[in-house]
Write an enzyme that holds these catalytic residues in place. Structure first.
Site, mmCIF file in Angstrom:
data_model
loop_
_atom_site.group_PDB
_atom_site.id
_atom_site.type_symbol
_atom_site.label_atom_id
_atom_site.label_comp_id
_atom_site.label_asym_id
_atom_site.label_seq_id
_atom_site.Cartn_x
_atom_site.Cartn_y
_atom_site.Cartn_z
ATOM 1 N N GLU A 1 31.290 66.256 13.765
ATOM 2 C CA GLU A 1 32.356 66.123 14.769
ATOM 3 C C GLU A 1 32.622 67.480 15.407
ATOM 4 O OE1 GLU A 1 35.484 64.657 12.043
ATOM 5 O OE2 GLU A 1 35.376 62.641 13.269
ATOM 6 N N GLU B 1 31.568 59.492 5.250
ATOM 7 C CA GLU B 1 33.046 59.127 4.921
ATOM 8 C C GLU B 1 33.069 57.980 4.062
ATOM 9 O OE1 GLU B 1 32.026 60.819 7.753
ATOM 10 O OE2 GLU B 1 33.514 61.979 8.409
#
Ligand code: 1HE
Length: 268
Positions: free
Chosen positions: A122, A142
């Protein structure tokens, strides 16, 4: 008094700027694989809120150690045992930092290596250009950690690789590296030395007038958030300002009198 990079009080980042405004932001938590704890995110906000007004012409975002960034600090997250609203507020700080990067108007070149995973991806996807080396790999673990992205991957990583690939990465833990990572759009360059290439790109970008770079490194992102009609209008307004700037007069004159380089392969 004008702020300088020496005025930053930083624990997890190191910032330097040379006389040409080429700025280096270093992730400096190598012992923790540059995992992003809450404090580092605050430091990113502080740095990227101020750099555009401190004379930065281009930024190289690099990391100490062999990994670029291992994402969310999982140990801190475990220890804090956060409530939903606490984590939502934390995510807003991540967005604050990464929006400052993407919309700040100063080119940011990420020099990648090793793990660029989870929140590390990110972070990298908030830069304007990503340079990978042979050790670089990308993943969104994740799903395996029982988490979800919270630092803008649903916007920026999906934008880079497309929704289907992002969902695959998150469901399966799929890792992309080398040429495949380039092909799917996770990085634009694959080189032996990602830092050397990132500085080369930063120096080249810094040759452009700052107003042009401001538009390139903020307007395109803003326009992607608009309807086509509004984006066309906004583009006209930005082009009206940028394309009539005094800094472009000499460049246009050089083209008109045939002293400027032509746009041809092998001419740099
Ligand atoms: C960490 C972290 C971390 C390392 N948070 N401390 N991210 C991940 O799922 C990736 C987690 N990390 C790893 O898979 C591996 O650490 C690496 C592949 C990146 C590197 O492996 P390695 O063998 O070089 O290092 P290591 O032995 O695993 O870790 C070294 C130290 O860094 C160790 O600390 P120590 O005090 O025991 O020495 C690790 O605990 C620490 N460390 N990664 C905290 N991530 C806004 S939502 C975003 C959601 C996400 O980002 S999910 C993805 C999380």
């Amino acid at each position: 008094m004008k702020k300088t990079v020496e005025d930053f009080a930083l624990e997890n980042l190191v910032v330097t700027m040379d006389a040409d405004g080429i700025t280096t932001v270093t992730l400096n938590r190598a012992a923790k694989r540059n995992a992003l704890n809450a404090e580092t995110v605050e430091e990113l906000i502080e740095v990227f809120s101020n750099l555009p007004r401190m004379g930065a012409r281009a930024v190289v975002l690099r990391a100490e150690g062999t990994h670029f960034c291992a994402g969310l600090d999982l140990v801190e997250h475990h220890a804090e045992d956060r409530r939903p609203e606490e984590f939502m507020h934390l995510c807003l700080r991540w967005h604050e930092a990464f929006n400052k990067m993407e919309y700040g108007g100063v080119p940011i070149i990420a020099a990648l290596k090793g793990a660029v995973v989870g929140g590390g991806l990110e972070l990298a996807s908030s830069a304007h250009i990503r340079v990978a080396d042979q050790s670089t790999y990308f993943a969104l673990p994740e799903g395996q950690r029982g988490l979800f992205t919270g630092g803008g991957a649903t916007i920026r990583v999906a934008d880079l690789v497309g929704k289907a690939r992002m969902i695959d990465m998150m469901l399966t833990g799929r890792i992309y590296a080398k040429e495949e990572a380039i092909q799917v759009g996770l990085a634009q360059y694959l080189v032996e030395d990602s830092e050397a290439k990132a500085y080369e790109i930063a120096r080249a970008a810094a040759e452009n007038p700052p107003l042009s770079n401001f538009a390139i490194c903020s307007a395109i992102s803003h326009m992607q958030n608009m309807s086509a009609l509004d984006a066309a209008y906004a583009e006209s307004v930005v082009a009206g300002v940028v394309n009539t700037q005094p800094a472009s007069r000499g460049r246009l004159a050089a083209f008109a009198n045939k002293t400027a380089a032509r746009v041809k392969p092998g001419q740099g």
